[in-house]
Design a protein around this motif. Structure first.
Motif, short mmCIF file in Angstrom:
data_model
loop_
_atom_site.label_atom_id
_atom_site.label_comp_id
_atom_site.label_asym_id
_atom_site.label_seq_id
_atom_site.Cartn_x
_atom_site.Cartn_y
_atom_site.Cartn_z
N GLY A 1 13.04 6.53 -1.73
CA GLY A 1 13.37 6.40 -0.31
C GLY A 1 12.23 5.79 0.49
N ILE A 2 11.00 6.20 0.17
CA ILE A 2 9.83 5.66 0.87
C ILE A 2 9.68 4.16 0.59
N VAL A 3 9.86 3.77 -0.65
CA VAL A 3 9.74 2.36 -1.03
C VAL A 3 10.83 1.53 -0.37
N ILE A 4 12.04 2.04 -0.34
CA ILE A 4 13.16 1.32 0.30
C ILE A 4 12.91 1.15 1.79
N ALA A 5 12.41 2.20 2.43
CA ALA A 5 12.12 2.12 3.87
C ALA A 5 11.03 1.09 4.15
N ALA A 6 10.02 1.05 3.28
CA ALA A 6 8.93 0.08 3.46
C ALA A 6 9.44 -1.35 3.29
N ILE A 7 10.29 -1.56 2.31
CA ILE A 7 10.86 -2.89 2.08
C ILE A 7 11.76 -3.29 3.25
N ALA A 8 12.52 -2.33 3.78
CA ALA A 8 13.39 -2.60 4.93
C ALA A 8 12.56 -3.05 6.14
N LEU A 9 11.39 -2.45 6.31
CA LEU A 9 10.49 -2.85 7.40
C LEU A 9 10.05 -4.30 7.22
N LEU A 10 9.69 -4.66 6.01
CA LEU A 10 9.27 -6.03 5.73
C LEU A 10 10.41 -7.02 6.00
N VAL A 11 11.61 -6.67 5.58
CA VAL A 11 12.77 -7.54 5.79
C VAL A 11 13.02 -7.73 7.29
N LEU A 12 12.88 -6.65 8.07
CA LEU A 12 13.09 -6.73 9.51
C LEU A 12 12.07 -7.67 10.15
N VAL A 13 10.81 -7.57 9.75
CA VAL A 13 9.77 -8.43 10.29
C VAL A 13 10.01 -9.89 9.91
N LEU A 14 10.39 -10.12 8.65
CA LEU A 14 10.68 -11.48 8.20
C LEU A 14 11.85 -12.08 8.98
N GLN A 15 12.87 -11.27 9.23
CA GLN A 15 14.02 -11.75 9.99
C GLN A 15 13.64 -12.10 11.41
N PHE A 16 12.80 -11.28 12.00
CA PHE A 16 12.41 -11.49 13.39
C PHE A 16 11.66 -12.81 13.57
N PHE A 17 10.78 -13.13 12.62
CA PHE A 17 9.94 -14.32 12.76
C PHE A 17 10.51 -15.56 12.08
N ARG A 18 11.76 -15.50 11.65
CA ARG A 18 12.34 -16.67 11.01
C ARG A 18 12.48 -17.81 12.01
N ASN A 19 12.37 -19.01 11.51
CA ASN A 19 12.47 -20.19 12.35
C ASN A 19 13.33 -21.21 11.61
N PRO A 20 14.65 -21.02 11.64
CA PRO A 20 15.55 -21.88 10.85
C PRO A 20 15.48 -23.34 11.27
N LYS A 21 15.63 -24.20 10.28
CA LYS A 21 15.61 -25.64 10.54
C LYS A 21 16.91 -26.02 11.25
N ARG A 22 16.79 -26.75 12.34
CA ARG A 22 17.97 -27.14 13.12
C ARG A 22 17.91 -28.61 13.49
N ALA B 1 0.82 -1.21 0.00
CA ALA B 1 0.00 0.00 0.00
C ALA B 1 0.86 1.26 0.00
N ILE B 2 1.91 1.27 0.81
CA ILE B 2 2.81 2.42 0.87
C ILE B 2 3.51 2.62 -0.47
N SER B 3 3.97 1.54 -1.07
CA SER B 3 4.68 1.62 -2.34
C SER B 3 3.78 2.14 -3.45
N LEU B 4 2.55 1.63 -3.50
CA LEU B 4 1.60 2.12 -4.51
C LEU B 4 1.21 3.56 -4.26
N GLY B 5 1.02 3.91 -2.98
CA GLY B 5 0.68 5.29 -2.64
C GLY B 5 1.79 6.26 -2.99
N ALA B 6 3.03 5.85 -2.71
CA ALA B 6 4.18 6.70 -3.05
C ALA B 6 4.30 6.88 -4.55
N ASP B 7 4.05 5.82 -5.29
CA ASP B 7 4.14 5.89 -6.75
C ASP B 7 3.08 6.82 -7.33
N TYR B 8 1.92 6.85 -6.69
CA TYR B 8 0.81 7.66 -7.19
C TYR B 8 0.86 9.11 -6.69
#
Length: 216
Positions: A36-57, A19-26
């Protein structure tokens, strides 16, 4: 691979990022600001994905070892009076998790769950001396045939706003299996008999279900 506790948050974050990326584009004409807005939004997603990762061990389990319940750094090794369950002196080992650590909480030992309790509370920083008694937390005690009753306590921190605890009294649990999850940073305390021989030192980095905290 991502932990089940993160599925909903990941989907919400993905929706917000799109939504942020589409809004920024429009709405944003300046290409530098838009980028910059799109990069910041993607960085947020990457941070969330990293936090909830559950590596196979691959886990090496044994009744003669106590495993670290979480990833992080050992910040406390000391004898303390544990007042909730044991009501006597115990050896406390505390592991602090940063937001970038894997936040799955695992059972440090196998056995029968004899105690499981949730405590609402404050959100002091996880290294605060009173956090283990005043913060939101859960206390779980597993009776193990080698170490007796082993207590591990999930403690919320300044960022952690929800503790998930799967332990139920009467359960038979396996070492290194999922005991719970702490969302967005905190620490876990493990309480052992005072004569326990530790395999870790202060400031050592540990991995949940992998690093041996103590052994017989």
């Amino acid at each position: 691979m991502f932990h089940k506790e993160g599925h909903k948050i990941i989907l919400i974050t993905l929706f917000i990022v799109v939504a942020i990326s589409l809004g920024a584009d429009y709405l944003v004409n300046n290409s530098v600001i838009r980028g910059g807005i799109v990069i910041a939004a993607i960085a947020l997603l990457v941070l969330v994905l990293q936090f909830f990762r559950n590596p196979k061990r691959s886990f090496i389990t044994s009744d003669d070892t106590v495993l670290s319940p979480v990833d992080g750094k050992v910040v406390v090794i000391e004898k303390v009076f544990e007042k909730e369950f044991f009501k006597e002196e115990r050896l406390q080992v505390s592991v602090f998790m940063s937001p970038i650590n894997v936040h799955v909480t695992r059972y440090p030992v196998a056995g029968n769950v004899v105690f499981s309790k949730y405590h609402p509370g404050k959100f002091l920083v996880a290294w605060h001396p009173k956090s283990s008694e005043e913060n939101e937390r859960t206390t779980v005690v597993v009776n193990n045939k080698s170490f007796g009753n082993v207590l591990h306590r999930q403690i919320a921190g300044a960022l952690a706003k929800r503790i998930v605890n799967y332990a139920k009294e009467g359960q038979v649990v396996e070492q290194a299996s999922d005991s719970g999850f702490i969302k967005f940073g905190s620490r876990v305390d493990v309480f052992l008999p005072v004569d326990t021989k530790l395999d870790v030192t202060l400031n050592q980095k540990v991995k949940g279900g992998i690093t041996v905290l103590a052994r017989k």
